[in-house]
Design a protein around this motif. Structure first.
Motif, PDB file in Angstrom:
ATOM      1  N   SER A 180      -6.981   2.464  14.737  1.00 46.65           N
ATOM      2  CA  SER A 180      -5.682   1.891  15.102  1.00 46.65           C
ATOM      3  C   SER A 180      -5.471   1.980  16.612  1.00 46.65           C
ATOM      4  O   SER A 180      -4.861   1.083  17.215  1.00 46.65           O
ATOM      5  CB  SER A 180      -4.527   2.520  14.308  1.00 46.65           C
ATOM      6  OG  SER A 180      -4.538   3.912  14.359  1.00 46.65           O
TER       7      SER A 180
ATOM      8  N   SER B 139       0.822  -1.208   0.000  1.00 51.95           N
ATOM      9  CA  SER B 139       0.000   0.000   0.000  1.00 51.95           C
ATOM     10  C   SER B 139       0.856   1.256   0.000  1.00 51.95           C
ATOM     11  O   SER B 139       0.512   2.238   0.634  1.00 51.95           O
ATOM     12  CB  SER B 139      -0.885   0.017   1.243  1.00 51.95           C
ATOM     13  OG  SER B 139      -1.303  -1.256   1.582  1.00 51.95           O
TER      14      SER B 139
ATOM     15  N   SER C 111      -7.363  -3.499   8.472  1.00 47.75           N
ATOM     16  CA  SER C 111      -7.228  -2.579   7.345  1.00 47.75           C
ATOM     17  C   SER C 111      -6.333  -1.376   7.676  1.00 47.75           C
ATOM     18  O   SER C 111      -6.038  -0.566   6.800  1.00 47.75           O
ATOM     19  CB  SER C 111      -8.611  -2.064   6.915  1.00 47.75           C
ATOM     20  OG  SER C 111      -9.151  -1.213   7.914  1.00 47.75           O
ATOM     21  N   GLN C 112      -5.928  -1.271   8.939  1.00 46.25           N
ATOM     22  CA  GLN C 112      -5.119  -0.112   9.331  1.00 46.25           C
ATOM     23  C   GLN C 112      -3.713  -0.204   8.747  1.00 46.25           C
ATOM     24  O   GLN C 112      -3.090  -1.263   8.761  1.00 46.25           O
ATOM     25  CB  GLN C 112      -5.058  -0.018  10.860  1.00 46.25           C
ATOM     26  CG  GLN C 112      -6.416   0.182  11.494  1.00 46.25           C
ATOM     27  CD  GLN C 112      -7.140   1.391  10.923  1.00 46.25           C
ATOM     28  OE1 GLN C 112      -6.630   2.503  11.002  1.00 46.25           O
ATOM     29  NE2 GLN C 112      -8.301   1.177  10.334  1.00 46.25           N
ATOM     30  N   ARG C 113      -3.221   0.917   8.260  1.00 46.12           N
ATOM     31  CA  ARG C 113      -1.891   0.939   7.640  1.00 46.12           C
ATOM     32  C   ARG C 113      -0.788   1.029   8.695  1.00 46.12           C
ATOM     33  O   ARG C 113      -1.022   1.457   9.827  1.00 46.12           O
ATOM     34  CB  ARG C 113      -1.777   2.133   6.693  1.00 46.12           C
ATOM     35  CG  ARG C 113      -2.674   2.043   5.484  1.00 46.12           C
ATOM     36  CD  ARG C 113      -2.639   3.350   4.731  1.00 46.12           C
ATOM     37  NE  ARG C 113      -1.377   3.521   4.006  1.00 46.12           N
ATOM     38  CZ  ARG C 113      -0.890   4.712   3.651  1.00 46.12           C
ATOM     39  NH1 ARG C 113      -1.508   5.817   3.992  1.00 46.12           N
ATOM     40  NH2 ARG C 113       0.231   4.790   2.962  1.00 46.12           N
TER      41      ARG C 113
ATOM     42  N   ARG D 111       2.314  -1.355   4.452  1.00 45.23           N
ATOM     43  CA  ARG D 111       1.284  -2.385   4.313  1.00 45.23           C
ATOM     44  C   ARG D 111       0.260  -2.233   5.419  1.00 45.23           C
ATOM     45  O   ARG D 111       0.470  -1.515   6.394  1.00 45.23           O
ATOM     46  CB  ARG D 111       1.913  -3.771   4.414  1.00 45.23           C
ATOM     47  CG  ARG D 111       2.950  -4.036   3.359  1.00 45.23           C
ATOM     48  CD  ARG D 111       3.524  -5.416   3.561  1.00 45.23           C
ATOM     49  NE  ARG D 111       4.647  -5.616   2.661  1.00 45.23           N
ATOM     50  CZ  ARG D 111       5.709  -6.342   2.958  1.00 45.23           C
ATOM     51  NH1 ARG D 111       5.810  -6.925   4.125  1.00 45.23           N
ATOM     52  NH2 ARG D 111       6.679  -6.481   2.077  1.00 45.23           N
ATOM     53  N   THR D 112      -0.832  -2.993   5.266  1.00 41.47           N
ATOM     54  CA  THR D 112      -1.833  -3.001   6.335  1.00 41.47           C
ATOM     55  C   THR D 112      -1.418  -4.013   7.404  1.00 41.47           C
ATOM     56  O   THR D 112      -0.588  -4.902   7.172  1.00 41.47           O
ATOM     57  CB  THR D 112      -3.215  -3.391   5.795  1.00 41.47           C
ATOM     58  OG1 THR D 112      -3.148  -4.742   5.318  1.00 41.47           O
ATOM     59  CG2 THR D 112      -3.664  -2.459   4.678  1.00 41.47           C
TER      60      THR D 112
END
Ligand code: FES
Length: 599
Positions: free
Chosen positions: A277, A13, A358-360, A365-366
């Motif tokens: 997060s 990502s 889904s948190q970066r 990356r997640t």
């Protein structure tokens, strides 16, 4: 299979190449790239260190904030680890600069490192602001160093990676494993009860901390480094690696490589820290059976990130989060076992849909991508959710007439029969009073008493030390008593255990109801109802309040005065009021937005 620690695999990502910074966009360009007299000075003094323009010009300057110190036994390997971070930075085409930062050695600093957490946060912020840093690597781990460094770095919001010190190896005593803190309290109680000798006690002393690294129970250090990893501030897997393991050195080098890319990608913590997060971090702390100290620190860190995390959210998540890590002080194993069992990545995978994948994170990356290939290698250390140690209740937030703004308790680490308990208070005015009288054979105390300590909060102690695991009176220890209800406005070491009500807010020093409890008052703890109350009428409480006199402040000069003036209460994280992102002194009189121009 991808190596999750390696920053060299293309991030899933990452920022598009079109968004990569140019050399002239680097913050350090203002120091090194300008054609003026000031930059001549910066370059000539860099040359003084034996570095030529080829070494640094146009490259990301990576500030390595190193909390190494001879007064911090948990960070003894950080001199070497800094070299390993530098190796990675050089490899990736950056320019590493190591900058020492206040160390906060938990084992040595009096009255408590918590008095200085905000000072480290201020130092970290100002080091990053005043020097030509394009990105930073934070080297910490011993309790307050993690939140202190992270809070400061969030205020600056440069590309950031945290290098956790890693836990020390298991302690060793006569063929048994020893756990930091928890076995200290245990054997101290046995010594006071006359069950072990001074020679035995010295053997515990020699074997309980036998390698570099942080306390190896799920105490505050491992709780906070795990939280930092869940927040995406470390490379995946980093927080579980024992300090003495060669893979810890590899992680440091990988970090050095990755931070250079983060600068080019302009990936900053506030780009990926979200309410979700922080929920992940709270959920992980709960699932780990982590330290109550995480509450204060995570609230403070979240507020620096502009996220409104509060006590109610901790309690809400605690009601539905199982404790699945079988780690001391609440469980059986130590951090070394946790690492061999798969570490935090395996733990997060076992937590399943309780974690928002889904948190970066800092590697671009997640969280889900970072843990997709994680496996559990010992299902007694990292339990499947169906075999959790506790279905919920890793922490509980209490309210009542003793704690109108909240208090916390760790039900996982207390004797179950005390979850609902009423007993007469035995009150100590302060720590000196406690130390002087707790073992007095004439002290009117029984196993049903409720021990109360006043003046141990943020302003009262000051600094809210880890005094909250109040000692069991010696005469009760000899009767076999090992847990009692204890109440204070202090914190408790993450390695401690017992029916200890902590963080009572507002604290007694500022006139909280804890200041008004008297010997013999009946006090009721009801964990399931989330209540902590004294059975004293409102009229009597009001009468006592009218008589109450504010204690004399503990400091009359220096940093302490600033601390007392600006520290906030535990329910809002004990940060200084003027360090809040939205704080504006003399709003309207001066430019207040963004970073001031540096010349
Ligand atoms: Fe440093 Fe416990 S003393 S982590």
């Amino acid at each position: 299979m991808t190596d999750p620690l390696s920053p060299t695999s293309p991030p899933a990502s990452s920022s598009p190449a079109a968004h990569r910074k140019k050399s002239e966009d680097l913050r350090s360009h203002r120091w090194y790239g300008a054609k003026d007299l000031r930059s001549f000075g910066h370059r000539s003094r860099t040359a003084q260190m034996g570095l030529s323009r080829d070494d640094y010009l146009g490259k990301p300057v990576i500030a390595i904030l190193n909390t190494w110190s001879d007064m911090n036994s948990c960070h003894t390997h950080f001199r070497q680890r800094a070299e390993e971070v530098k190796r990675g930075v050089w490899q990736a085409g950056g320019f590493p600069v190591e900058i020492p930062a206040m160390s906060l050695g938990e084992a040595f600093q009096k009255p408590t490192t918590m008095l200085y957490r905000n000072l480290l946060a201020m130092e970290a912020e100002e080091l990053l602001r005043s020097y030509p840093a394009d990105g930073c690597v934070l080297m910490g781990g011993c309790d307050k160093t993690t939140p202190g460094l992270v809070m400061g770095a969030l205020a600056m919001n440069l590309p950031t990676i945290f290098v956790p010190a890693g836990p020390m190896l298991r302690g060793d005593y006569k063929g048994q494993f020893l756990g930091s803190g928890s076995d200290t309290w245990k054997y101290w109680a046995e010594l006071r009860a006359g069950n072990i000798t001074e020679r035995d006690w010295q053997d515990v002393e020699d074997g309980i901390a036998r390698s570099p690294g942080t306390c190896m129970t799920m105490g505050t250090a491992s709780t906070m480094t795990s939280a930092a990893e869940v927040l995406g501030l470390t490379l995946p897997g980093a927080s579980s690696i024992p300090a003495a393991d060669s893979r810890h050195a590899m992680m440091a080098t990988h970090t050095g490589r990755r931070i250079v890319d983060m600068v080019w990608e302009d990936l900053k913590p506030l780009d990926f820290l979200t309410p979700a997060s922080f929920d992940n971090a709270v959920t992980a702390v709960l699932g780990l059976g982590g330290s109550t100290n995480a509450i204060v620190h995570l609230i403070a860190m979240a507020r620096r990130a502009g996220v409104a995390l509060d006590l109610a959210r901790f309690d809400e998540l605690a009601r539905s989060t199982p404790v699945i890590a079988n780690l001391r002080p609440g469980g059986k194993y130590l951090m070394e076992d946790f690492f061999y069992a798969g570490g935090l990545r395996a733990f997060l995978r076992e937590m399943g849909d309780l974690i928002d994948g889904s948190q970066r994170t800092c590697n671009g990356r997640t969280l889900a991508e970072n843990i997709e290939d994680a496996r559990t290698y010992n299902a007694d250390v990292i339990r499947p959710r169906a075999e959790a140690l506790l279905e919920s209740g890793g922490l509980a937030v209490l309210h009542g007439n003793l704690a109108p703004a909240g208090a916390v308790i760790k039900p996982a680490a207390m004797e179950a029969h005390l979850r609902r308990h009423t007993g007469p208070a035995v009150v100590f005015r302060n720590y000196d009073d406690l130390a002087a009288r707790i073992d007095d054979p004439a002290l009117p105390v029984t196993k049903d008493s409720v021990i109360v300590l006043q003046s141990a909060g943020p302003q009262g102690a000051p600094g809210m030390p880890e005094w909250g695991q109040l000692p069991i009176p010696q005469k009760l220890l000899k009767e076999g008593v090992r847990d009692m209800v204890r109440i204070s406005d202090a914190r408790m070491s993450g390695t401690s255990y017992g029916a200890c009500v902590l963080h009572v807010t507002p604290e007694s020093h500022v006139g909280g109801p804890l200041a008004l409890v008297r010997d013999g008052d009946l006090v009721t703890l009801d964990v399931d109802a989330r209540r902590i109350d004294m059975q004293v009428s409102d009229e009597e409480i009001a009468r006592r309040r009218a008589e109450w006199q504010k204690p004399i402040p503990k400091f009359s000069r220096g940093y302490g005065v600033m601390f007392l003036k600006h520290v906030q209460q535990a329910d809002t994280g004990c940060d200084f009021d003027f360090l809040a992102p939205d704080y504006r002194e003399n709003a309207g009189e001066a430019p207040t937005e963004g970073e001031p121009e540096i010349h």
